[in-house]
Design an enzyme around this catalytic site. Structure first.
Site, PDB file in Angstrom:
ATOM      1  N   TYR A   1      -4.878  19.403  40.648  1.00 51.39           N
ATOM      2  CA  TYR A   1      -4.810  20.498  41.204  1.00 51.39           C
ATOM      3  C   TYR A   1      -3.173  20.378  41.754  1.00 51.39           C
ATOM      4  O   TYR A   1      -3.222  20.236  42.664  1.00 51.39           O
ATOM      5  CB  TYR A   1      -5.350  20.929  41.750  1.00 51.39           C
ATOM      6  CG  TYR A   1      -7.334  20.579  41.301  1.00 51.39           C
ATOM      7  CD1 TYR A   1      -7.797  20.608  39.466  1.00 51.39           C
ATOM      8  CD2 TYR A   1      -8.085  20.525  41.474  1.00 51.39           C
ATOM      9  CE1 TYR A   1      -8.791  20.749  39.178  1.00 51.39           C
ATOM     10  CE2 TYR A   1      -9.476  20.304  41.129  1.00 51.39           C
ATOM     11  CZ  TYR A   1      -9.804  20.458  39.978  1.00 51.39           C
ATOM     12  OH  TYR A   1     -10.951  20.252  39.424  1.00 51.39           O
TER      13      TYR A   1
ATOM     14  N   HIS B   1     -13.161  12.031  36.817  1.00 53.34           N
ATOM     15  CA  HIS B   1     -13.102  13.254  36.080  1.00 53.34           C
ATOM     16  C   HIS B   1     -12.486  12.950  35.007  1.00 53.34           C
ATOM     17  O   HIS B   1     -10.993  12.678  34.747  1.00 53.34           O
ATOM     18  CB  HIS B   1     -10.721  14.280  36.878  1.00 53.34           C
ATOM     19  CG  HIS B   1     -10.977  14.980  37.191  1.00 53.34           C
ATOM     20  ND1 HIS B   1      -9.925  15.799  37.509  1.00 53.34           N
ATOM     21  CD2 HIS B   1     -11.498  16.012  36.540  1.00 53.34           C
ATOM     22  CE1 HIS B   1      -9.690  17.211  37.219  1.00 53.34           C
ATOM     23  NE2 HIS B   1     -10.935  17.641  37.187  1.00 53.34           N
TER      24      HIS B   1
END
Length: 312
Positions: free
Chosen positions: A49, A126
């Site tokens: 992010y 992830h």
């Protein structure tokens, strides 16, 4: 008929660069303060992010509160350049994946530095959807080492793909999964094989993205609405209109129904919502606390949506 209110966490992806403008610093501070005042203590981020920008900014916010008072997670394996522009959050050109042992250890070390902490309560592999063998051979054993050292409290997977979670959970010793968007009014794929396995193995499930990126909160006709990060097609909009019509007939806002549905499955231990303005967060918590009338799930079953509790 309403499921017991389950705990809520917050995801901080919007502190990084996305395909929308990042949240300004003063607004982020107000959102975090409001969330803390509302009792939220579960926070999630990732090096993806903003290429570390979210972790860096969240770390600054967390300096104002005691470390022992909250549960913090980050992720390993999927990355982008710092503050890079984002065209497609789900499959952005320029993102890269590395699930090797060395990259995993370096990633956790960098995350700890950006977050200003000496430990992660949870570390997720992830988006290893195309790299399950690499995650099993590299990232997960490395995280298990860090767990044994006390640097990481629990390990698991974060993904938008139920099959990825299932493949890892069948072959590795996992503590918790962050399942994004795969048990909602629009997609129940996690309930077929994954959730039963989690219940049998004692794997906690954090259900993220209960609104499927927004359409189950805004409704189908909002000009900026998204389904799984993209502009929804006509079929998806029509499907949501049908769901919304049933909800209205039972006096339930679509957003409330979406939250209760995702929270109701016995495998789901927590909802993880996106960062939003204080009034939006309060609205979500109020919706979770409000009852859902008898008959709603049965009426939605007529649209092919199974009961969220797994009952017939």
């Amino acid at each position: 008929m309403s499921a017991a209110v389950k705990p809520v966490g917050l995801g901080f992806a919007l502190l990084g660069t996305t395909n929308t403008a990042p949240i300004p610093e003063d607004a982020a501070e107000a959102m975090f303060a409001a969330a803390w005042d509302m009792g939220l203590r579960r926070f999630d981020t990732a090096p993806l992010y903003g290429g570390g920008l979210s972790e860096q900014r969240l770390g600054r916010l967390l300096r104002t509160v005691p470390r022992a008072a909250y549960v913090l997670s980050s992720k390993v394996g999927r990355y982008r350049d710092f503050a890079a522009a984002v065209d497609n959050p789900r499959d952005n050109p320029g993102d890269w994946h590395d699930y090797s042992r060395d990259a995993t250890l370096r990633s956790v070390e960098a995350s700890l530095k950006r977050l200003g902490t000496d430990r992660l309560d949870i570390a997720f592999v992830h988006d290893c959807d195309a790299d399950v063998p690499a995650a099993l051979d590299g990232a997960l054993p490395a995280l298990a080492e860090l767990k044994a050292q006390g640097v990481v409290g629990a390990i698991g997977c974060g993904s938008n793909v139920a099959a990825t979670h299932l493949a890892l959970a069948q072959r590795a010793d996992l503590d918790v999964l962050m399942v994004a968007g795969r048990f909602t009014l629009l997609d129940q794929s996690a309930a077929q094989a994954l959730f039963p396995l989690c219940l049998s193995r004692g794997i906690a499930v954090e259900l993220a993205a209960p609104f499927n990126s927004g359409i189950l909160a805004t409704g189908p006709d909002h000009p900026a609405t998204r389904f799984d990060y993209q502009t929804p097609d006509d079929d998806t909009r029509a499907r949501v209109r049908a769901i919304q019509s049933v909800c209205r007939a039972h006096g339930v806002p679509l957003k409330r129904a979406a939250l209760h549905y995702s929270a109701a499955h016995p495998a789901v231990t927590r909802l993880v919502l996106g960062l939003t303005a204080p009034e939006g967060l309060r609205s979500n918590l109020d919706d979770l606390a409000a009852p859902v009338p008898p008959g709603l799930w049965g009426a939605l079953a007529d649209l092919g949506i199974p009961a969220p509790t797994g009952d017939a």
